[in-house]
Every structure is written in C-alpha cells, then in structure tokens.
Design a protein around this motif. Structure first.
Motif, PDB file in Angstrom:
ATOM      1  N   PHE A  13       0.787  -1.224   0.000  1.00 22.51           N
ATOM      2  CA  PHE A  13       0.000   0.000   0.000  1.00 22.51           C
ATOM      3  C   PHE A  13       0.822   1.280   0.000  1.00 22.51           C
ATOM      4  N   ILE A  14       2.149   1.196   0.146  1.00 25.03           N
ATOM      5  CA  ILE A  14       2.985   2.402   0.185  1.00 25.03           C
ATOM      6  C   ILE A  14       2.778   3.252  -1.068  1.00 25.03           C
ATOM      7  N   ASP A  15       2.941   2.690  -2.245  1.00 27.48           N
ATOM      8  CA  ASP A  15       2.848   3.452  -3.493  1.00 27.48           C
ATOM      9  C   ASP A  15       1.806   2.897  -4.456  1.00 27.48           C
ATOM     10  N   ALA A  16       0.888   2.117  -3.957  1.00 28.06           N
ATOM     11  CA  ALA A  16      -0.102   1.472  -4.827  1.00 28.06           C
ATOM     12  C   ALA A  16      -1.080   2.491  -5.405  1.00 28.06           C
ATOM     13  N   ASP A  17      -1.453   2.291  -6.656  1.00 30.69           N
ATOM     14  CA  ASP A  17      -2.506   3.091  -7.285  1.00 30.69           C
ATOM     15  C   ASP A  17      -3.835   2.424  -6.920  1.00 30.69           C
ATOM     16  N   LEU A  18      -4.541   3.032  -5.996  1.00 33.62           N
ATOM     17  CA  LEU A  18      -5.798   2.462  -5.509  1.00 33.62           C
ATOM     18  C   LEU A  18      -7.012   3.207  -6.054  1.00 33.62           C
ATOM     19  N   THR A  38       2.780  -0.019  10.384  1.00 35.86           N
ATOM     20  CA  THR A  38       1.347  -0.269  10.240  1.00 35.86           C
ATOM     21  C   THR A  38       0.564   1.023  10.394  1.00 35.86           C
ATOM     22  N   ASP A  39       0.913   1.837  11.380  1.00 36.63           N
ATOM     23  CA  ASP A  39       0.245   3.126  11.577  1.00 36.63           C
ATOM     24  C   ASP A  39       0.427   4.035  10.365  1.00 36.63           C
ATOM     25  N   ALA A  40       1.639   4.077   9.809  1.00 31.66           N
ATOM     26  CA  ALA A  40       1.908   4.910   8.634  1.00 31.66           C
ATOM     27  C   ALA A  40       1.081   4.436   7.435  1.00 31.66           C
ATOM     28  N   MET A  41       0.950   3.122   7.276  1.00 30.89           N
ATOM     29  CA  MET A  41       0.146   2.572   6.183  1.00 30.89           C
ATOM     30  C   MET A  41      -1.315   3.000   6.333  1.00 30.89           C
ATOM     31  N   MET A  42      -1.849   2.859   7.541  1.00 26.72           N
ATOM     32  CA  MET A  42      -3.238   3.236   7.778  1.00 26.72           C
ATOM     33  C   MET A  42      -3.447   4.725   7.561  1.00 26.72           C
ATOM     34  N   ARG A  43      -2.521   5.541   8.050  1.00 26.94           N
ATOM     35  CA  ARG A  43      -2.604   6.993   7.835  1.00 26.94           C
ATOM     36  C   ARG A  43      -2.630   7.317   6.350  1.00 26.94           C
ATOM     37  N   GLY A  44      -1.748   6.663   5.590  1.00 21.29           N
ATOM     38  CA  GLY A  44      -1.699   6.883   4.146  1.00 21.29           C
ATOM     39  C   GLY A  44      -3.000   6.527   3.459  1.00 21.29           C
ATOM     40  N   LEU A  45      -3.614   5.433   3.865  1.00 21.93           N
ATOM     41  CA  LEU A  45      -4.894   5.042   3.265  1.00 21.93           C
ATOM     42  C   LEU A  45      -5.981   6.063   3.594  1.00 21.93           C
ATOM     43  N   ILE A  46      -5.994   6.553   4.821  1.00 19.26           N
ATOM     44  CA  ILE A  46      -6.992   7.551   5.213  1.00 19.26           C
ATOM     45  C   ILE A  46      -6.757   8.852   4.451  1.00 19.26           C
ATOM     46  N   ILE A  47      -5.510   9.276   4.349  1.00 20.83           N
ATOM     47  CA  ILE A  47      -5.188  10.498   3.585  1.00 20.83           C
ATOM     48  C   ILE A  47      -5.625  10.364   2.136  1.00 20.83           C
TER      49      ILE A  47
END
Length: 66
Positions: A13-18, A38-47
């Motif tokens: 999920f770091i650089d995935a085109d979602l 894990t927290d950084a990944m979740m933050r990125g998804l929310i952003i």
C-alpha cells in the motif's frame, strides 16, 4: 481488495494506485512489520480517501471503504 500477506500489506500500500479500489479488507501484521509501519500505512490510506469501518474492523482485521 482482500489481502492477508503476512506483513507485505505495508509494502503493497505504500505506493499502490488504488484509484479503482473502493473496499479493502486486510489482516494487519504489526508483529511482523512494527506498529510504526502499520500506523503509517493506515494513515496513508486515510489520507488517500479511505474511511475505517469500525463496525467490521477488529482483532487484526482492518476494513476500509470509500
């Protein structure tokens, strides 16, 4: 998107085109990658526009939608 990749979710999920994804169901593995990652990944998804479904998330499973 459903994934259970034993810690690989952070790298995925770091650089995935979602752009075409509206629902993610994943098992998180913070024991393998660490809480910070894990927290950084979740933050990125929310952003990036995802919301956490608190009703269906829990016990290491995260459900996110947009």
């Amino acid at each position: 998107l459903i994934c259970d990749i034993e810690g690989g979710e952070v790298d995925l999920f770091i650089d995935a085109d979602l752009a075409g994804i509206r629902l993610i169901i994943m098992e998180t593995h913070n024991w393998a990658v660490g809480s910070q990652a894990t927290d950084a990944m979740m933050r990125g998804l929310i952003i990036n526009g995802f919301n956490v479904d608190l009703h269906h998330s829990g016990d290491g499973i995260a459900v996110l939608y947009r």
